[in-house]
Design a protein around this motif. Structure first.
Motif, PDB file in Angstrom:
ATOM      1  N   ILE A 184       0.846  -1.200   0.000  1.00 31.84           N
ATOM      2  CA  ILE A 184       0.000   0.000   0.000  1.00 31.84           C
ATOM      3  C   ILE A 184       0.871   1.235   0.000  1.00 31.84           C
ATOM      4  O   ILE A 184       1.816   1.349   0.792  1.00 31.84           O
ATOM      5  N   GLN A 185       0.561   2.135  -0.904  1.00 32.23           N
ATOM      6  CA  GLN A 185       1.312   3.389  -0.998  1.00 32.23           C
ATOM      7  C   GLN A 185       0.330   4.554  -0.982  1.00 32.23           C
ATOM      8  O   GLN A 185      -0.568   4.609  -1.823  1.00 32.23           O
ATOM      9  N   PRO A 186       0.459   5.472  -0.012  1.00 32.86           N
ATOM     10  CA  PRO A 186      -0.443   6.628  -0.028  1.00 32.86           C
ATOM     11  C   PRO A 186      -0.108   7.573  -1.179  1.00 32.86           C
ATOM     12  O   PRO A 186       1.064   7.779  -1.501  1.00 32.86           O
ATOM     13  N   VAL A 187      -1.137   8.119  -1.798  1.00 34.48           N
ATOM     14  CA  VAL A 187      -0.948   9.123  -2.858  1.00 34.48           C
ATOM     15  C   VAL A 187      -1.952  10.245  -2.608  1.00 34.48           C
ATOM     16  O   VAL A 187      -3.000  10.023  -2.012  1.00 34.48           O
ATOM     17  N   ALA A 188      -1.622  11.441  -3.088  1.00 36.13           N
ATOM     18  CA  ALA A 188      -2.502  12.583  -2.811  1.00 36.13           C
ATOM     19  C   ALA A 188      -3.082  13.210  -4.063  1.00 36.13           C
ATOM     20  O   ALA A 188      -3.902  14.114  -3.964  1.00 36.13           O
ATOM     21  N   SER A 189      -2.673  12.735  -5.234  1.00 33.13           N
ATOM     22  CA  SER A 189      -3.175  13.376  -6.457  1.00 33.13           C
ATOM     23  C   SER A 189      -3.009  12.394  -7.620  1.00 33.13           C
ATOM     24  O   SER A 189      -2.238  11.429  -7.533  1.00 33.13           O
ATOM     25  N   TRP A 190      -3.712  12.701  -8.725  1.00 30.21           N
ATOM     26  CA  TRP A 190      -3.552  11.849  -9.913  1.00 30.21           C
ATOM     27  C   TRP A 190      -2.119  11.886 -10.459  1.00 30.21           C
ATOM     28  O   TRP A 190      -1.597  10.837 -10.834  1.00 30.21           O
ATOM     29  N   PRO A 191      -1.450  13.052 -10.508  1.00 31.18           N
ATOM     30  CA  PRO A 191      -0.049  13.009 -10.960  1.00 31.18           C
ATOM     31  C   PRO A 191       0.801  12.063 -10.104  1.00 31.18           C
ATOM     32  O   PRO A 191       1.663  11.344 -10.620  1.00 31.18           O
ATOM     33  N   GLU A 192       0.520  12.015  -8.796  1.00 25.31           N
ATOM     34  CA  GLU A 192       1.280  11.081  -7.944  1.00 25.31           C
ATOM     35  C   GLU A 192       0.964   9.631  -8.300  1.00 25.31           C
ATOM     36  O   GLU A 192       1.840   8.767  -8.276  1.00 25.31           O
ATOM     37  N   VAL A 193      -0.318   9.366  -8.612  1.00 21.76           N
ATOM     38  CA  VAL A 193      -0.697   8.002  -8.998  1.00 21.76           C
ATOM     39  C   VAL A 193       0.068   7.604 -10.257  1.00 21.76           C
ATOM     40  O   VAL A 193       0.691   6.539 -10.328  1.00 21.76           O
ATOM     41  N   LEU A 194       0.013   8.488 -11.259  1.00 19.29           N
ATOM     42  CA  LEU A 194       0.621   8.131 -12.546  1.00 19.29           C
ATOM     43  C   LEU A 194       2.142   8.032 -12.434  1.00 19.29           C
ATOM     44  O   LEU A 194       2.755   7.178 -13.071  1.00 19.29           O
ATOM     45  N   ALA A 195       2.722   8.857 -11.539  1.00 16.91           N
ATOM     46  CA  ALA A 195       4.181   8.784 -11.357  1.00 16.91           C
ATOM     47  C   ALA A 195       4.585   7.481 -10.679  1.00 16.91           C
ATOM     48  O   ALA A 195       5.722   7.000 -10.844  1.00 16.91           O
ATOM     49  N   ALA A 196       3.661   6.890  -9.916  1.00 14.31           N
ATOM     50  CA  ALA A 196       3.995   5.649  -9.191  1.00 14.31           C
ATOM     51  C   ALA A 196       3.862   4.412 -10.063  1.00 14.31           C
ATOM     52  O   ALA A 196       4.231   3.315  -9.650  1.00 14.31           O
ATOM     53  N   LEU A 197       3.316   4.590 -11.269  1.00 11.32           N
ATOM     54  CA  LEU A 197       3.047   3.435 -12.132  1.00 11.32           C
ATOM     55  C   LEU A 197       3.941   3.471 -13.355  1.00 11.32           C
ATOM     56  O   LEU A 197       4.328   4.554 -13.816  1.00 11.32           O
ATOM     57  N   PRO A 198       4.272   2.313 -13.911  1.00  9.10           N
ATOM     58  CA  PRO A 198       5.005   2.321 -15.183  1.00  9.10           C
ATOM     59  C   PRO A 198       4.091   2.860 -16.278  1.00  9.10           C
ATOM     60  O   PRO A 198       2.865   2.751 -16.164  1.00  9.10           O
TER      61      PRO A 198
END
Ligand code: GLY
Ligand code: MN
Ligand code: MN
Length: 446
Positions: free
Chosen positions: A109-123
């Motif tokens: 589980i990784q906390p994220v605060a925004s969509w840019p953070e989500v997309l940065a966490a994914l390939p």
């Protein structure tokens, strides 16, 4: 002796099972990984208020959290599922906090605060990454071929049809909570409460807010019960006893119960006899539920049983067989005998018996039937015959060519009671079924 595992203790095995099922589905559809978006809150037009949040059921299959908007799950066969858990930095609302339940141990589980953070966490996604979820602007740049691929959806829907032990335990608990609500609703009816009051009693006994229920409850007195999905709640207490139909269920970990009971205003009259007759018919149909049973046949047999009841009551002047053959019983029972139940109250997978098979159509005279396949062990179904006196259907029939087959005086006597539905939820087993609803009521009264 060790105590049996509660629902949450069964979640690790559920996770292992759905990981294997999903891996097979991804491989069959040519994907290496899957992103599942929980969904976003929606704001009303020209307003800052949001509608109640309903998570994407594919997300709920993995993550038993009812309220995780904008979170995203990444599934890669052979790896632990990864949950990008959205914790917005917002001082207007209580920010979601990372769940502390035992099920989190199965996830990274990784906390994220925004969509840019989500997309940065994914390939970066490629054509072998499928994405499931409602279209959101942040995901709009993805190639259209990977967003909600129909073939993959069909495969995954089929995987959700047979419930794991965790899901069965959740559905049992949803039934227990729903039965508690119905017992309280019955007491409120006896106390002469309004539809609104009965609904409040149901919610309080379940311990759930209205937005947490699996579907909008139907609480219908008298003629209101003739509206199949009656959505009003009258505030006025009735001046005299009336019949009451209540179709209401509770939720547990995203899984719902879907329970209907109808009580006549008084015992001993013709409507009360019809309610008892339908209850006996419903239980005789429940007794036939087992793996291998063709559901459309049970639906047709329910029509024969209802025709016999209507004939005994003096509503029909022709034989039961003639009434079914001529389609007259559909005036009184225009909906299907039941449907699959799970994360969605009308759960997926009712029309196909294989992921890539053609849809199995309902019988031509019964277009509202939502379950057209044979039953399998592990399915959970509702079984809900009804008899209604619906003006919109009976009005044209009164002046149509089959009018003489019906005793209209009997209809006029019965129509103030609106209608009857009796609905239980059953887990299909190899040689029969477990009636989740009746066992929940029995446990409360023992
Ligand atoms: N409560 C909706 C249904 O019975 O299908
Ligand atoms: Mn139902
Ligand atoms: Mn229902």
């Amino acid at each position: 002796m060790t105590a049996p595992l509660g629902p949450d203790g069964l979640h690790p095995a559920h996770l292992a099972e759905i990981s294997a099922r999903s891996a097979r589905a991804l491989e069959a559809c040519g994907f290496d990984s899957l992103w599942i978006h929980a969904g976003s809150e929606r704001t009303a037009f020209l307003d800052d208020q949001t509608y109640p949040f309903r998570p994407n059921p594919h997300f709920s299959w993995w993550v038993p959290l009812p309220d995780a908007p904008d979170s995203l799950l990444q599934i890669r066969p052979g790896h632990r599922p990864r949950l990008l858990f959205h914790c917005s930095r917002d001082f207007w609302h209580l920010p979601p906090s990372l769940p502390e339940a035992d099920w989190v141990r199965g996830f990274d589980i990784q906390p994220v605060a925004s969509w840019p953070e989500v997309l940065a966490a994914l390939p970066p996604p490629d054509h072998r990454t499928a994405v499931l979820g409602e279209p959101v602007p942040a995901l709009e740049g993805l190639a259209p071929a990977v967003l909600n691929p129909p073939t993959l959806l069909r495969w995954l829907h089929e995987q959700r049809v047979r419930k794991t032990d965790f899901e069965r335990a959740c559905l049992r608990e949803a039934s227990r909570l729903g039965a508690k609500g119905h017992v309280a609703a019955r007491a409120a009816q006896d106390a002469g409460d309004s539809e609104f009051g009965v609904h409040q009693a149901f919610l309080a006994a379940c311990g759930q807010r209205e937005m947490e229920l699996p579907y909008r409850a139907i609480v219908a007195r008298g003629t209101n019960a003739a509206t199949l999905h009656y959505q009003n709640l009258e505030r006025a207490r009735p001046g005299k006893p009336t019949s009451l139909l209540i179709d209401a269920g509770a939720s547990f970990r995203g899984y719902g119960s879907d329970i209907t009971r109808t009580r006549p205003a008084r015992s001993g009259d013709d409507f009360a006899a019809l309610v008892s007759g339908l209850d006996r018919l419903q239980q005789s149909l429940c007794a036939r539920v087992k793996a291998g049973l063709a559901w459309p046949q049970l639906h047709l047999d329910a029509h024969h049983g209802i025709a016999s009841l209507l004939r005994e009551t003096g509503v029909l002047r022709i034989s039961a067989d003639a009434a079914v053959d001529s389609g007259l019983t559909s005036l009184f029972l225009p909906h299907g005998l039941g449907h699959l139940l799970g994360l969605q109250v009308h759960d997926v997978g009712g029309f196909h018996d294989a992921p890539l098979g053609e849809a199995i159509p309902p019988p031509p005279r019964h277009p509202a039937l939502r379950l057209t396949r044979r039953l399998q062990e592990g399915m959970v179904v509702t079984l809900e015959p009804g008899i209604y006196f619906i003006d919109a259907l009976l009005g044209p029939a009164r002046h149509g060519p089959k009018s003489s087959a019906i005793d209209w005086n009997r209809i006029d006597q019965l129509r103030p009671h609106g209608g009857i539905r009796i609905e239980d939820n059953l887990l299909v087993t190899g040689d029969g079924s477990e009636n989740l609803t009746r066992q929940a009521f029995a446990a409360l009264s023992s």
